[in-house]
Design a protein around this motif. Structure first.
Motif, mmCIF file in Angstrom:
data_model
loop_
_atom_site.group_PDB
_atom_site.id
_atom_site.type_symbol
_atom_site.label_atom_id
_atom_site.label_comp_id
_atom_site.label_asym_id
_atom_site.label_seq_id
_atom_site.Cartn_x
_atom_site.Cartn_y
_atom_site.Cartn_z
ATOM 1 N N ILE A 25 40.917 44.282 27.894
ATOM 2 C CA ILE A 25 42.633 43.797 28.693
ATOM 3 C C ILE A 25 41.643 42.502 29.225
ATOM 4 O O ILE A 25 41.114 42.281 29.850
ATOM 5 C CB ILE A 25 43.393 45.090 29.139
ATOM 6 C CG1 ILE A 25 44.035 46.258 28.041
ATOM 7 C CG2 ILE A 25 44.656 44.295 29.002
ATOM 8 C CD1 ILE A 25 44.813 46.702 28.871
ATOM 9 N N TRP A 26 42.041 41.429 28.850
ATOM 10 C CA TRP A 26 42.351 40.445 29.326
ATOM 11 C C TRP A 26 43.037 39.697 29.604
ATOM 12 O O TRP A 26 44.069 38.663 28.667
ATOM 13 C CB TRP A 26 40.859 39.273 28.715
ATOM 14 C CG TRP A 26 40.648 38.076 29.344
ATOM 15 C CD1 TRP A 26 39.688 38.099 30.424
ATOM 16 C CD2 TRP A 26 40.695 37.199 28.534
ATOM 17 N NE1 TRP A 26 39.982 36.518 30.123
ATOM 18 C CE2 TRP A 26 40.347 35.950 29.406
ATOM 19 C CE3 TRP A 26 41.559 36.269 27.627
ATOM 20 C CZ2 TRP A 26 40.097 34.556 29.424
ATOM 21 C CZ3 TRP A 26 41.682 35.130 27.922
ATOM 22 C CH2 TRP A 26 41.505 33.825 28.343
ATOM 23 N N GLN A 27 42.985 38.765 31.178
ATOM 24 C CA GLN A 27 44.330 38.703 31.313
ATOM 25 C C GLN A 27 43.557 37.488 31.707
ATOM 26 O O GLN A 27 42.599 37.072 33.193
ATOM 27 C CB GLN A 27 45.374 39.048 32.796
ATOM 28 C CG GLN A 27 45.588 40.582 32.583
ATOM 29 C CD GLN A 27 46.431 41.023 33.988
ATOM 30 O OE1 GLN A 27 47.166 40.447 34.018
ATOM 31 N NE2 GLN A 27 45.939 42.323 34.006
ATOM 32 N N ALA A 28 44.812 36.003 31.741
ATOM 33 C CA ALA A 28 44.483 34.427 32.497
ATOM 34 C C ALA A 28 45.827 33.733 32.642
ATOM 35 O O ALA A 28 46.676 33.872 31.686
ATOM 36 C CB ALA A 28 42.940 34.024 31.749
ATOM 37 N N ARG A 29 46.043 33.603 33.768
ATOM 38 C CA ARG A 29 46.998 32.933 33.978
ATOM 39 C C ARG A 29 46.714 31.443 34.952
ATOM 40 O O ARG A 29 45.170 31.734 36.166
ATOM 41 C CB ARG A 29 47.666 34.058 34.867
ATOM 42 C CG ARG A 29 48.694 35.434 34.687
ATOM 43 C CD ARG A 29 49.853 35.328 35.408
ATOM 44 N NE ARG A 29 49.806 36.535 36.054
ATOM 45 C CZ ARG A 29 48.647 37.371 36.652
ATOM 46 N NH1 ARG A 29 48.982 38.216 35.187
ATOM 47 N NH2 ARG A 29 48.275 37.858 37.577
#
Length: 175
Positions: A25-29
């Motif tokens: 799971i990769w998150q970028a904000r």
């Protein structure tokens, strides 16, 4: 996404390489909006005040000018150029728009790696390793931006957002 290995070859090699699973799971904000405020009630509204924008001064510090300093007992990182703002004059509402600044961004990778071992009679064992914040990346929290404040961390990042790397190991027996 979860990927399951079908196994390679035949016989023992296939038994050794099948039923492995991995999930990522990769998150970028991007950074969130920050509205600078001022101390006091110089606009005489009883509401939080916004400062005046100083023409020709960029509030965003280039990475090369983001310096560390020890403020109080903890280190902090300069994030905004507070010289880009001035206290609003008496009876005047500041001209800084809501959400004028953008805080630090955020990214994180969580991963799992597991193996299913199947036995007769529908019994199985799952061996599992999970890592949260796999790369142990520090994500910065938003700084406070209050013009006229004497706080040592004003305009500086002094906290992180999210957890450090956390790993867990598990064995699950199904029958």
């Amino acid at each position: 996404a979860v990927l399951v290995s079908p196994g390679v070859g035949g016989g023992f090699l296939r038994t050794l390489t099948k039923d492995w699973q991995t999930g990522i799971i990769w998150q970028a904000r991007s950074g969130g909006p920050i509205t600078p405020t001022t101390t006091g009630d110089t606009a005489l509204t009883g509401l939080p005040q916004r400062p005046m924008i100083v023409a020709g001064v960029d509030p965003d510090l280039p990475k090369s000018e983001r310096t560390w300093a020890t403020t109080g007992s903890a280190p902090s990182l300069a994030w905004f150029n507070l010289a880009a703002f001035a206290q609003n004059p008496a009876g005047v509402w500041g001209n800084t728009p809501k959400g004028y600044l953008v805080g630090p961004g955020f990214w994180n990778v969580d991963a799992s790696f597991s193996r299913n071992l199947n036995f007769s009679g529908g019994k199985h064992v799952e061996l599992r390793v999970e890592a949260f914040n796999l790369f142990n990346h520090s994500n910065w929290a938003n700084p406070t931006v209050q013009i006229g404040s004497t706080a040592l961390t004003n305009g500086r990042v002094s906290n992180t957002s999210g957890d450090p790397r956390i790993m867990q190991f598990a064995v699950k027996y199904g029958f």
